[in-house]
Scaffold this active site. Sequence first.
Site, PDB file in Angstrom:
ATOM      1  CB  ALA A  22      -0.861  -0.250   1.152  1.00  0.00           C
ATOM      2  CD  GLU A  26      -2.486  -7.680   2.207  1.00  0.00           C
ATOM      3  OE1 GLU A  26      -2.049  -6.561   1.988  1.00  0.00           O
ATOM      4  OE2 GLU A  26      -3.074  -8.093   3.183  1.00  0.00           O
ATOM      5  CD  GLU A  36       1.249  -5.660   5.722  1.00  0.00           C
ATOM      6  OE1 GLU A  36       2.302  -6.779   5.724  1.00  0.00           O
ATOM      7  OE2 GLU A  36       0.631  -5.595   4.390  1.00  0.00           O
ATOM      8  N   GLY A  63       0.782  -5.084   0.581  1.00  0.00           N
ATOM      9  CA  GLY A  63      -0.496  -4.984  -0.221  1.00  0.00           C
ATOM     10  C   GLY A  63      -0.036  -5.550  -1.535  1.00  0.00           C
TER      11      GLY A  63
HETATM   12  N1  CAA Z   1       4.704   3.284  -0.476  1.00  0.00           N
HETATM   13  C1  CAA Z   1       5.149   4.445  -1.083  1.00  0.00           C
HETATM   14  N2  CAA Z   1       6.301   4.381  -1.638  1.00  0.00           N
HETATM   15  C2  CAA Z   1       7.136   3.553  -1.641  1.00  0.00           C
HETATM   16  C3  CAA Z   1       6.663   2.346  -1.167  1.00  0.00           C
HETATM   17  C4  CAA Z   1       5.470   2.078  -0.472  1.00  0.00           C
HETATM   18  N3  CAA Z   1       5.097   1.093  -0.018  1.00  0.00           N
HETATM   19  N4  CAA Z   1       7.900   1.423  -1.367  1.00  0.00           N
HETATM   20  C5  CAA Z   1       8.815   2.047  -1.900  1.00  0.00           C
HETATM   21  N5  CAA Z   1       8.378   3.296  -1.790  1.00  0.00           N
HETATM   22  C6  CAA Z   1       9.048   4.372  -2.762  1.00  0.00           C
HETATM   23  C7  CAA Z   1      10.218   4.670  -1.979  1.00  0.00           C
HETATM   24  O1  CAA Z   1       9.742   5.798  -0.840  1.00  0.00           O
HETATM   25  C8  CAA Z   1      11.087   5.502  -2.706  1.00  0.00           C
HETATM   26  O2  CAA Z   1      10.929   6.840  -3.078  1.00  0.00           O
HETATM   27  P1  CAA Z   1      11.671   7.948  -3.084  1.00  0.00           P
HETATM   28  O3  CAA Z   1      12.592   7.629  -4.089  1.00  0.00           O
HETATM   29  O4  CAA Z   1      10.750   9.152  -3.691  1.00  0.00           O
HETATM   30  O5  CAA Z   1      12.121   7.982  -1.838  1.00  0.00           O
HETATM   31  C9  CAA Z   1      11.106   4.626  -3.973  1.00  0.00           C
HETATM   32  O6  CAA Z   1       9.555   3.773  -3.719  1.00  0.00           O
HETATM   33  C10 CAA Z   1      12.192   3.537  -4.118  1.00  0.00           C
HETATM   34  O7  CAA Z   1      12.267   2.721  -2.702  1.00  0.00           O
HETATM   35  P2  CAA Z   1      13.617   2.518  -1.684  1.00  0.00           P
HETATM   36  O8  CAA Z   1      14.444   3.730  -2.009  1.00  0.00           O
HETATM   37  O9  CAA Z   1      13.144   2.372  -0.570  1.00  0.00           O
HETATM   38  O10 CAA Z   1      14.196   1.341  -2.724  1.00  0.00           O
HETATM   39  P3  CAA Z   1      15.099   0.091  -2.114  1.00  0.00           P
HETATM   40  O11 CAA Z   1      15.397  -0.705  -3.069  1.00  0.00           O
HETATM   41  O12 CAA Z   1      16.112   0.990  -0.956  1.00  0.00           O
HETATM   42  O13 CAA Z   1      14.154  -0.838  -1.025  1.00  0.00           O
HETATM   43  C11 CAA Z   1      12.073  -1.795  -0.407  1.00  0.00           C
HETATM   44  C12 CAA Z   1      13.124  -1.334  -1.505  1.00  0.00           C
HETATM   45  C13 CAA Z   1      12.664  -2.870   0.431  1.00  0.00           C
HETATM   46  C14 CAA Z   1      10.548  -2.514  -1.049  1.00  0.00           C
HETATM   47  C15 CAA Z   1      11.780  -0.721   0.354  1.00  0.00           C
HETATM   48  O14 CAA Z   1      11.199   0.381  -0.420  1.00  0.00           O
HETATM   49  C16 CAA Z   1      10.453  -1.022   1.420  1.00  0.00           C
HETATM   50  O15 CAA Z   1      10.801  -1.563   2.373  1.00  0.00           O
HETATM   51  N6  CAA Z   1       9.370  -0.602   1.070  1.00  0.00           N
HETATM   52  C17 CAA Z   1       8.190  -0.608   1.757  1.00  0.00           C
HETATM   53  C18 CAA Z   1       7.685  -2.038   1.868  1.00  0.00           C
HETATM   54  C19 CAA Z   1       6.261  -1.996   3.124  1.00  0.00           C
HETATM   55  O16 CAA Z   1       6.397  -1.786   4.211  1.00  0.00           O
HETATM   56  N7  CAA Z   1       5.165  -2.467   2.232  1.00  0.00           N
HETATM   57  C20 CAA Z   1       4.135  -2.603   3.172  1.00  0.00           C
HETATM   58  C21 CAA Z   1       3.169  -1.303   3.198  1.00  0.00           C
HETATM   59  S1  CAA Z   1       1.726  -1.486   4.205  1.00  0.00           S
HETATM   60  C22 CAA Z   1       0.603  -2.496   3.538  1.00  0.00           C
HETATM   61  O17 CAA Z   1       0.673  -2.809   2.329  1.00  0.00           O
HETATM   62  C23 CAA Z   1      -0.592  -2.552   4.258  1.00  0.00           C
HETATM   63  C24 CAA Z   1      -1.719  -3.445   3.748  1.00  0.00           C
HETATM   64  O18 CAA Z   1      -1.681  -4.593   3.888  1.00  0.00           O
HETATM   65  C25 CAA Z   1      -2.630  -2.918   3.019  1.00  0.00           C
END
Ligand code: CAA
Length: 271
Positions: free
Chosen positions: A78, A127, A147, A124
Amino acid sequence: MAEEHGHEFILEIPEFEHLSYEVEEGIALVTLRRPEALNALSQDLLRELAEVAEVLAQDPEARVAIFTGEGKAFAAGADLKEIAAIKDPFMAREYALLGQQVFSEIAALPIPTIAAINGYALGGGLELALACDLRVAATGARLGLPEVGLGLIPGFGGTQRLPRLIGRGRALDLIFTGRHVTAEEALSMGLVNRVGEDALEEARKLAEKILKNAPIALALAKESVVRGEGLDLAEALEIEADLFGYAAATEDMKEGVRAFLEKRPPNFKGE
Ligand code: CAA
């Protein structure tokens, strides 16, 4: 979205901003296109996924659907910027319901669906892959439900679809630790069906195998599995018998059996 002009069926495909939709030789390809945010599922993208599900349910050319992502992620969950803006539990609940509804529409599609997991499938994103019938992962892909590390729980179906797919113990391992698993570990726990160097190529191979089979039988087989899931065995078996009856009433069933007896490949027409 669909209009009948005389006998001609015209399907209007909306213009999408965050994804693309194309159909070639029976395979519909849906590609998430927010690579700058690792295809994070914003509400706008979720709404477009709902529209694409509506298209897929009606497009006679689409016989198998593949979902994939542009760039290095399938979808990284998400959109955390939108989650950060959520002000109260009621808004959060609505947010979860939106994602759940969209993914339930995808899960209910009458055609087989495959997630081609080209990179990260987290939160998500995983999911969404769980709402597909089958999952194929690229060797370098990483899957997980992180999460709880954010103080959240999976909210787009993960706490329900993951244990149903891989069992409660393995699902809670992933949910409690939030760890990322490799494609190979995902394969060993039944989270993905196949692993290949290129997820999309592997998904296409799988789709082509599926496409050789009778379309109505595929839809009925899926319906039997999906409807049976929430029922006790006796009721579910009754549904299976009814749907077996429908399958046996198709022209394709006659063709399939005739082709077997005549030792030739069947020519299914979806009738
Ligand atoms: N939402 C919004 N932006 C996201 C994102 C997310 N879930 N995941 C990555 N991005 C964005 C980052 O903010 C970054 O943007 P900027 O360049 O503007 O800073 C860009 O994508 C690239 O990401 P990273 O620089 O972090 O890339 P990385 O290669 O260093 O790491 C990753 C990759 C491990 C996937 C890391 O991005 C990460 O951990 N992302 C979040 C994953 C996460 O926690 N997902 C769960 C979300 S909550 C959810 O999904 C709830 C539900 O069940 C409905």
